[in-house]
Design a protein around this motif. Structure first.
Motif, PDB file in Angstrom:
ATOM      1  N   GLY A 105       0.802  -1.225   0.000  1.00 19.14           N
ATOM      2  CA  GLY A 105       0.000   0.000   0.000  1.00 19.14           C
ATOM      3  C   GLY A 105       0.828   1.263   0.000  1.00 19.14           C
ATOM      4  O   GLY A 105       0.278   2.366   0.071  1.00 19.14           O
ATOM      5  N   GLN A 106       2.144   1.138  -0.100  1.00 17.06           N
ATOM      6  CA  GLN A 106       3.006   2.324  -0.019  1.00 17.06           C
ATOM      7  C   GLN A 106       2.729   3.297  -1.170  1.00 17.06           C
ATOM      8  O   GLN A 106       2.399   2.890  -2.279  1.00 17.06           O
ATOM      9  CB  GLN A 106       4.474   1.917  -0.032  1.00 17.06           C
ATOM     10  N   HIS A 107       2.867   4.579  -0.865  1.00 14.68           N
ATOM     11  CA  HIS A 107       2.734   5.608  -1.899  1.00 14.68           C
ATOM     12  C   HIS A 107       3.764   6.697  -1.618  1.00 14.68           C
ATOM     13  O   HIS A 107       4.028   7.016  -0.461  1.00 14.68           O
ATOM     14  CB  HIS A 107       1.322   6.210  -1.887  1.00 14.68           C
ATOM     15  N   TYR A 108       4.356   7.234  -2.682  1.00 18.40           N
ATOM     16  CA  TYR A 108       5.264   8.371  -2.526  1.00 18.40           C
ATOM     17  C   TYR A 108       5.236   9.174  -3.812  1.00 18.40           C
ATOM     18  O   TYR A 108       4.811   8.678  -4.855  1.00 18.40           O
ATOM     19  CB  TYR A 108       6.692   7.895  -2.204  1.00 18.40           C
ATOM     20  N   ARG A 109       5.661  10.399  -3.724  1.00 17.53           N
ATOM     21  CA  ARG A 109       5.758  11.228  -4.920  1.00 17.53           C
ATOM     22  C   ARG A 109       7.085  10.981  -5.622  1.00 17.53           C
ATOM     23  O   ARG A 109       8.105  10.751  -4.974  1.00 17.53           O
ATOM     24  CB  ARG A 109       5.635  12.707  -4.549  1.00 17.53           C
ATOM     25  N   GLY A 110       7.060  11.059  -6.948  1.00 17.23           N
ATOM     26  CA  GLY A 110       8.286  10.797  -7.711  1.00 17.23           C
ATOM     27  C   GLY A 110       9.025  12.058  -8.100  1.00 17.23           C
ATOM     28  O   GLY A 110      10.022  11.998  -8.817  1.00 17.23           O
ATOM     29  N   ASP A 111       8.544  13.215  -7.614  1.00 18.48           N
ATOM     30  CA  ASP A 111       9.113  14.475  -8.139  1.00 18.48           C
ATOM     31  C   ASP A 111       9.570  15.428  -7.029  1.00 18.48           C
ATOM     32  O   ASP A 111       9.612  16.636  -7.241  1.00 18.48           O
ATOM     33  CB  ASP A 111       8.070  15.171  -9.017  1.00 18.48           C
ATOM     34  N   ILE A 112       9.926  14.866  -5.859  1.00 19.62           N
ATOM     35  CA  ILE A 112      10.332  15.760  -4.762  1.00 19.62           C
ATOM     36  C   ILE A 112      11.574  16.564  -5.193  1.00 19.62           C
ATOM     37  O   ILE A 112      12.540  16.000  -5.699  1.00 19.62           O
ATOM     38  CB  ILE A 112      10.615  14.931  -3.473  1.00 19.62           C
TER      39      ILE A 112
END
Ligand code: AMP
Ligand code: GLY
Length: 427
Positions: free
Chosen positions: A408-415
């Motif tokens: 269920g992990q989620h993160y942004r790819g554009d930090i």
């Protein structure tokens, strides 16, 4: 010496991690801490919650000083309680914490001291609030007056949306109030300083990403990533922020009989144009460090942080300096399934790379359950890396993110995307 850090998020893990590197620090206790602060070499979690428990612990353990992470204990008066009993603590007093705990106090304070911020009005009556909204039109911003854990602000695109927010916020509890303010345009940045009541010591600049999805889309969150420095804040802008925002705030508080101690975080909106003339407005004040801004900031501290706090709790911050790593630090936050609406808990973190000199995984929503690391929801981890440019810091951080896994992990790819052009120009 033994130190105590109050809190259990990524911000507190980063603080405790950096403090534990001081040669003079035997042990850092974290109350309540998380899965990342549990059982490190010099880190130890303590299950304390009430102010009384914290006080007894600090006294019985001979804690040299305590540092408060989150706003809630500050607003409850933990600093006042410690000082009343002669215990050293770094943080804002209950009276000073109102700069965050009451939006209405903060707005009226800024008006009294000519600190630039969006024009506003405060209401406790829904009909009057809606009448005002109709005269102002959209976009417009509605804020709940009290502490709302980052969920009390609605940037409404239509008057109908703003009216719905008023109904929800004024319905929530009796005696509640809303602040309605003009919607400002520009780029946001965080500006954080330390203060001992007299001397102001600015930290390295930083910027966070509030929206859930890439390209700054989706709902607002507590913060999906951050980096330091923020190239937006040029030396010229830094001087203006100190002169026009930070100094008048700290001095204004002192003049009102509320000497400011602790961290002061100004969330700023920087308008377009040349540095000498662009608008700088305060969106909010926080009486604490930012999360996740703290994680990259701590990665860049080269000085002995325990010494800096020791000077600060003794009113000698004028003798302190902080040496900053010249590299860029960048943190990517990994969140649980269904964050921020109703994050899932209890997922097992099955892969976690080891920390390195240039990449550290700070925990937030984790705990150890019989040796198994599990998610406790919300923001789970902040993978924070150092690099010679934004691009290099991104490459290192995202490589570690790839080696990390929980369902269920989620993160942004554009930090860091906003800082890329400036960083490329320098290299
Ligand atoms: P706050 O908790 O006051 O910082 O608000 C949370 C977020 O709402 C900010 O980081 C901004 O993105 C947005 N926001 C708050 N106030 C305004 C405003 N007056 N104009 C535009 N955006 C705002
Ligand atoms: N990152 C935003 C905050 O700490 O309030």
């Amino acid at each position: 010496m033994k130190l105590l850090v109050i809190g259990g998020g990524g911000r507190e893990h980063a603080l405790a991690w950096r403090l534990a590197q001081s040669a003079r620090v035997q042990r850092v206790y974290i109350a309540p801490g998380n899965g990342g602060t549990d059982g490190g070499e010099r880190l130890e979690n303590v299950a304390l919650t009430s102010i009384d428990e914290l006080l007894s612990f600090a006294r019985n353990q001979g804690i040299a000083y305590t540092i408060v992470g989150p706003e809630a204990p500050l607003a409850l008066g933990v600093v006042d309680a410690f000082r009343d009993r002669g215990l050293k603590i770094f943080g804002a007093t209950q009276a000073a914490a109102r700069i965050e705990s009451s939006k209405d106090f903060a707005k009226a304070f800024m008006a009294r001291h000519h600190i630039p911020t969006a024009p506003y009005q405060t209401f406790d009556d829904a009909a009057k609030a809606k009448a005002y909204l109709t005269t102002q039109g959209a976009p417009i911003v509605v804020k709940a007056d009290g502490l709302a854990a980052g969920k009390g602000v609605v940037v409404a695109a239509t008057v109908a949306e703003a009216c719905a927010a008023v109904d929800r916020m004024l319905d929530a509890n009796a005696g509640s109030r809303v602040v309605i303010e003009a919607c400002l345009q520009g780029e946001e940045t965080s500006f954080i300083v330390m203060c001992d009541g007299k001397t102001i010591l600015p930290l390295a600049t930083s910027q966070d990403h509030k929206r859930l999805r890439d390209g700054d889309q989706g709902p607002n969150t507590g913060g999906m990533g951050a980096y330091s420095p923020a190239p937006l804040v040029t030396p010229a802008l830094h001087n203006r922020i100190m002169r026009e925002i930070i100094n008048p705030t700290i001095h204004g508080m002192a003049r009102e009989g509320i000497p400011y101690t602790g961290f002061l975080y100004a969330g700023l909106m920087i308008g377009a144009g040349p540095d000498a003339t662009r608008r700088i407005d305060v969106l909010e004040f926080n009486c604490r460090l930012g999360d996740p801004e703290t994680q990259p900031i701590m990665m860049r501290i080269k000085s002995d942080l325990a010494d800096v706090f020791e000077l600060a709790v003794n009113g000698r911050l004028d003798e302190a300096t902080i040496d900053w790593d010249r590299r860029v630090a960048l943190g990517v936050v990994m969140v649980a399934e269904n964050y921020p609406a109703a994050p899932r808990t209890g997922d097992i973190i099955t892969q976690l790379p080891a920390d390195r000199d240039d990449c550290v995984i700070f925990h937030a929503g984790t705990r150890r359950d019989n040796g198994v690391l599990k998610t406790t929801g919300g923001r789970v981890l902040c993978v924070t890396a150092l690099g010679d440019s934004v691009k290099r810091a991104q490459a290192t951080a995202y490589a570690a993110v790839q080696q990390t896994h929980f369902d269920g992990q989620h993160y942004r790819g554009d930090i860091g995307w906003r800082a890329l052009p400036a960083s490329e120009a320098q290299t």
